[in-house]
Structure formats: C-alpha cells, structure tokens
Design a protein around this motif. Sequence first.
Motif, PDB file in Angstrom:
ATOM      1  N   SER A 124       0.812  -1.211   0.000  1.00 11.80           N
ATOM      2  CA  SER A 124       0.000   0.000   0.000  1.00 11.80           C
ATOM      3  C   SER A 124       0.849   1.267   0.000  1.00 11.80           C
ATOM      4  CB  SER A 124      -0.914   0.016   1.230  1.00 11.80           C
ATOM      5  OG  SER A 124      -0.144  -0.076   2.423  1.00 11.80           O
ATOM      6  N   HIS A 164      -8.860 -11.572  -4.305  1.00  9.31           N
ATOM      7  CA  HIS A 164      -9.473 -10.483  -3.542  1.00  9.31           C
ATOM      8  C   HIS A 164     -10.779  -9.992  -4.150  1.00  9.31           C
ATOM      9  CE1 HIS A 164      -6.926  -8.140  -6.460  1.00  9.31           C
ATOM     10  NE2 HIS A 164      -8.046  -7.465  -6.541  1.00  9.31           N
ATOM     11  N   GLY A 176     -16.150  -9.452  -2.357  1.00 10.04           N
ATOM     12  CA  GLY A 176     -17.046  -8.401  -2.817  1.00 10.04           C
ATOM     13  C   GLY A 176     -18.162  -8.939  -3.690  1.00 10.04           C
ATOM     14  N   LEU A 187      -7.480 -13.162   4.137  1.00  8.54           N
ATOM     15  CA  LEU A 187      -8.098 -12.042   3.432  1.00  8.54           C
ATOM     16  C   LEU A 187      -9.319 -11.526   4.190  1.00  8.54           C
ATOM     17  CD1 LEU A 187      -8.210 -10.215   0.960  1.00  8.54           C
ATOM     18  CD2 LEU A 187      -9.504 -12.002  -0.225  1.00  8.54           C
ATOM     19  N   LEU A 188     -10.158 -12.431   4.691  1.00  8.69           N
ATOM     20  CA  LEU A 188     -11.351 -12.018   5.430  1.00  8.69           C
ATOM     21  C   LEU A 188     -10.974 -11.298   6.716  1.00  8.69           C
ATOM     22  CD1 LEU A 188     -13.639 -15.163   4.943  1.00  8.69           C
ATOM     23  CD2 LEU A 188     -13.739 -12.971   3.716  1.00  8.69           C
ATOM     24  N   LYS A 231      -8.194  -9.552   7.219  1.00  8.66           N
ATOM     25  CA  LYS A 231      -7.678  -8.233   6.860  1.00  8.66           C
ATOM     26  C   LYS A 231      -8.801  -7.269   6.497  1.00  8.66           C
ATOM     27  CE  LYS A 231      -3.877  -7.086   6.196  1.00  8.66           C
ATOM     28  NZ  LYS A 231      -2.919  -6.335   7.043  1.00  8.66           N
ATOM     29  N   LEU A 232      -9.882  -7.815   5.895  1.00 12.72           N
ATOM     30  CA  LEU A 232     -11.000  -6.975   5.473  1.00 12.72           C
ATOM     31  C   LEU A 232     -12.035  -6.799   6.581  1.00 12.72           C
ATOM     32  CD1 LEU A 232     -11.567  -8.419   1.872  1.00 12.72           C
ATOM     33  CD2 LEU A 232     -10.442  -6.269   2.480  1.00 12.72           C
ATOM     34  N   LEU A 238     -14.142  -9.142   7.649  1.00 14.29           N
ATOM     35  CA  LEU A 238     -15.379  -9.771   7.169  1.00 14.29           C
ATOM     36  C   LEU A 238     -15.628 -11.151   7.769  1.00 14.29           C
ATOM     37  CD1 LEU A 238     -15.171  -8.836   3.359  1.00 14.29           C
ATOM     38  CD2 LEU A 238     -16.593  -7.762   5.120  1.00 14.29           C
TER      39      LEU A 238
END
Length: 268
Positions: free
Chosen positions: A47, A171, A175, A195-196, A198-199, A201
């Motif tokens: 990032s 990724h 969504g 991933l979940l 980090k998001l 979710l």
Amino acid sequence: MWSRLRRSINGHLWLLGLWLLCASDVQARQALFAAMYDAPPFIMARSTVTSESDAEGIDWELLQELASRSGIDIYPLRYPLGRALKDVGSGKMDIITGLTLQMANQYQLGHLEQPYYQCHVRFYATAALAPKIHRYQDLSGKIIGHVRGADYFHTFDQDRSLRKSAVNHLHQLPGKLLRQYNQLIIAQDCQMDYLLAKLGLQQRIQPTRYDPGIPVSLYVGYSRQTLSASTVSRLNQALRDMLAEGWLQQVADSYIHPLSSPVTPALP
C-alpha cells in the motif's frame, strides 16, 4: 624501450584477465523470472509508494531467500494465475509459486521436491447461508466463485453441472459474494481466512459446514524448458535447508499465525 613495452603488455594482460574474471562471474550468475499471482498472504500488493517493490508476502520472501541461498537471481513479476501457468508452461517465465500437483500435471510443469506450505480447500458463504451447506449436493444451484486456473479437488473441478464464476484475483471474491453475484466461494483456507481477517469480514463471510477435507500442498514450480538439472538441484538444496531450519515457518507465522500451519519439514 623494451621494458616500457613489457610493462604495457603486462598491464593490458592484467586488465584482460580482470575483465574475463568479471565476465565469467556475470555469466555464472543466472537470472530467472518468477510469475506470482495475487493470493494473500502469499502475494499481496503493497500500500506504500515508498517501498522497493509493489508486493509482499510469504512467497515474495521465499523467492528472495531462495535467490540468496542458491546464488541465482530471481525477479518476481505479478501475474493472473491462468496466464502465469501458461507462460511458465511455454517457457516465457521460469518459476511460479503456489503450485499444486494438479496444476503441475495439467500444464506439464516441474516442481521442487518438497512443498513449502499446506492449506485446505473450503467453501465460504454469508453467515446466513453457511450453516445450511452440509454436503456436496447442497452446492447444486448455487453460483460458486473461484479463481480462474486454480484446481481445488477432482470431483469439483470435473463437475460440469455446478454453476461456477471465475475471477482473475482472489481479492475479488468477497465483494462479489456480498453483492450477491455469487452465493458461494471456494478457496484455500490459509488464503481466504487471511483475506477475510484483513477486510474485517469474518462475521459476514464464514466457512460452510460442508468441509471437503482436501489438503493442498503448495510447491515452487518451474518451466521444464528453461531450467537445467543443475539449477533445479541448487534450488532444491536451498529450499531443503530453509525448511529444516524453520525459516519458512517463522516467515509464515509472521503473516498468518495462528490461522494455518506450515508443512512439517521432511527429515534428511
């Protein structure tokens, strides 16, 4: 006069010898190109604009360490999975990480002797639907999101009756699920769980009750067309040492501990 000529000749011979030594060193130092597809926490986009590269992750660090230990320069490039497999298979690229044995067989790729990590195949759904998926038959009629080019397990991969929707990058799947383009996701747990998390979710997207119980060992794959036996041997030795020393476990733990467990190193 003759002494000056002799000194001049000796000087030029010394410079020629130095040039040949440097040239042979450059020639001996191989350069390989690695195709790496987005799969957190193995490969992730950075990032920050001040970083030295545009990616990070377990596989990124794995290739840097392989290069250091083997004396072979490795330049990672981010690719969609489907194109990465094709380009390594055709010899346009040399190496790929996150390779399964099914992928290796399908695209006729070589792979290093030992897997460097192990995940499991899982299905994911919204918190409301996940408890209702108890068995394989419950997948019928649901649109299932997956990464293009990935292999999961034979029954699913060969089942043409299921409704499957492919994306280029992992990724993209959460969504699409939340926007109800898909009802289910199939993925490796070590990637999707990370991933979940980090998001944020984990409460909205959860593993289904149906668990195929399929382990997935991940390998460093290579093009049979571009890598010599001696190059493969050097990479194999470097990876064996990294596993035996626990180097890979430490790197993996720094990213995803305690979400999944690394492969136990094979005994010498």
